[in-house]
Design a protein around this motif. Structure first.
Motif, PDB file in Angstrom:
ATOM      1  N   GLY A   2     -10.232  -3.583   1.173  1.00  0.00           N
ATOM      2  CA  GLY A   2      -8.960  -2.788   0.747  1.00  0.00           C
ATOM      3  C   GLY A   2      -7.798  -3.889   0.865  1.00  0.00           C
ATOM      4  O   GLY A   2      -6.854  -3.683   0.032  1.00  0.00           O
ATOM      5  N   SER A  61      -5.994   2.236   0.357  1.00  0.00           N
ATOM      6  CA  SER A  61      -6.804   1.189   0.355  1.00  0.00           C
ATOM      7  C   SER A  61      -8.348   1.534   0.244  1.00  0.00           C
ATOM      8  O   SER A  61      -9.023   0.785   0.295  1.00  0.00           O
ATOM      9  N   HIS A 121      -7.524  -6.042  -2.231  1.00  0.00           N
ATOM     10  CA  HIS A 121      -6.994  -5.252  -3.517  1.00  0.00           C
ATOM     11  C   HIS A 121      -5.434  -5.219  -3.233  1.00  0.00           C
ATOM     12  O   HIS A 121      -4.791  -5.575  -4.160  1.00  0.00           O
ATOM     13  N   ALA A 122      -4.945  -5.087  -2.255  1.00  0.00           N
ATOM     14  CA  ALA A 122      -3.654  -4.811  -1.925  1.00  0.00           C
ATOM     15  C   ALA A 122      -2.849  -5.837  -2.064  1.00  0.00           C
ATOM     16  O   ALA A 122      -1.681  -5.953  -2.635  1.00  0.00           O
ATOM     17  N   CYS A 138       0.703  -1.221   0.114  1.00  0.00           N
ATOM     18  CA  CYS A 138      -0.193   0.115   0.043  1.00  0.00           C
ATOM     19  C   CYS A 138       0.973   1.221   0.107  1.00  0.00           C
ATOM     20  O   CYS A 138       0.429   2.183   0.572  1.00  0.00           O
TER      21      CYS A 138
END
Length: 351
Positions: A294, A148, A297-298, A137
């Motif tokens: 979040g 995020s 995704h990261a 991130c």
């Protein structure tokens, strides 16, 4: 070790004094059954440093559940730096703390990677990255996946879409006309509110910061100065989007919603609240499911090296997860939390 009942469930806990800051750095590593440990870095003030340790233990266990529920090959971890109350966090002091965190992570030889959490930002990950490569991130311009918050909000709205369909008695996602109270208008809560407004939901908004009323004004939403008023509003769904512990045994009888789902961590003041909500007929989606966008995704983009499109598909998959949990809970007549915990245990191969 008495007073920390979660300790035996953790594989390892690193506690060391930061060489620069002199503050205790805690890294709790809960379970590596699914893969290497990962979890955010929290810098916060605590009455005692042991409170920071307890926070790390609890939050790392929640990360294990979050990864398992999301189908990610990672184990739950969390780093916490416990600042004493009244500690002056100057830019120089924060840099010292972040470098100390980097040292601690690097000493683990890749067993644990960290990202932003309460008290840290994507830019802070750049500083930690001066000492270790096991960080995610970072800002996009630094080669990371950036903030995020958008993905966390997207995942929360995916969960709300499933709830909308469930409340409507159908299978099609529904947000239009859904009455939603969003409690907490930080970066994630404000994004959730904007996405819901765009989809046609009717909003009640609240935050302890009176300046956030501007968000309600911009979206044409009803504003509540007192977050308690928003929590107990006559709506379809309540979205806790601030710090945890808002769902207490005392507030359950006052709730007028039919479901609760949001990105705030540790929403239940005590575990028994989940049973109390079920008894009142209120579906509660555990925060480790609703808030997973979040980190999904990261992890997908930075650690798994997959595309943005694949990451977005995984984030939106939260909708299917919640829909399945709602259906299973209804079929069995049990709390959704029970079904979610069983799913997590199954994926972990729990004994």
């Amino acid at each position: 070790m008495s007073g920390f009942p979660q300790w035996p469930d953790h594989e390892a806990v690193l506690i060391r004094t930061g060489a620069r800051s002199g503050l205790p750095v805690v890294i709790a590593m809960h379970s590596s059954v699914l893969g290497p440990f990962a979890g955010g870095c929290r810098i916060w003030r605590y009455p005692r440093w042991q409170d920071g340790l307890e926070d790390a233990l609890r939050l790392s266990a929640a990360m294990t559940a979050k990864f398992a529920a999301a189908g990610l090959a990672r184990g739950g971890g969390k780093s916490v730096v416990a600042m004493p109350e009244g500690y002056e966090l100057t830019p120089a002091a924060k840099r010292a703390i972040l470098l100390d965190v980097g040292d601690a992570i690097e000493s683990l030889d890749g067993r644990y990677a960290t990202g932003p959490d309460v008290g840290t930002s994507p830019q802070d990950m750049v500083v930690i990255g001066e000492q270790t490569s096991h960080v995610f991130c970072k800002p996009a311009e630094e080669g990371g996946s950036g903030d995020s918050s958008p993905a966390t909000a997207e995942g929360s709205v995916a969960a709300l879409s499933a709830i909308g369909a469930w409340l409507d008695g159908g299978d099609s996602p529904r947000l239009d006309g859904l009455r939603v109270a969003v409690v907490g208008l930080g970066s994630v809560g404000a994004r959730i509110a904007a996405l819901l407004s765009e989809a046609g939901a009717e909003l009640v908004l609240s935050d302890i910061d009176a300046a956030k009323k501007a968000v309600a004004d911009r979206l044409g939403a009803r504003w509540c100065e007192d977050p308690h008023e928003a929590l107990t509003a006559d709506v379809d769904v309540v979205v806790p989007a601030a710090l945890g512990g808002v769902l207490t045994e005392e507030i359950v009888p006052e709730l007028r919603c039919r479901a609760i789902a949001g990105p705030a961590n540790n929403q239940l003041a005590v575990p028994q609240v989940a049973d109390a909500l079920h008894e009142r007929g209120i579906a509660w989606v555990p925060d480790y499911i609703a808030s997973a966008g979040g980190v999904i995704h990261a992890i997908t983009v930075e650690l798994d090296k997959r595309t943005e499109e694949e990451a977005l598909l995984r984030v939106r998959g939260i909708e299917d997860t919640v829909a399945g949990l709602l259906q299973s809970a209804d079929d069995r007549g049990v709390a959704l939390a029970v079904v979610a915990e069983e799913m997590v245990r199954a994926r972990l191969g729990a004994r």
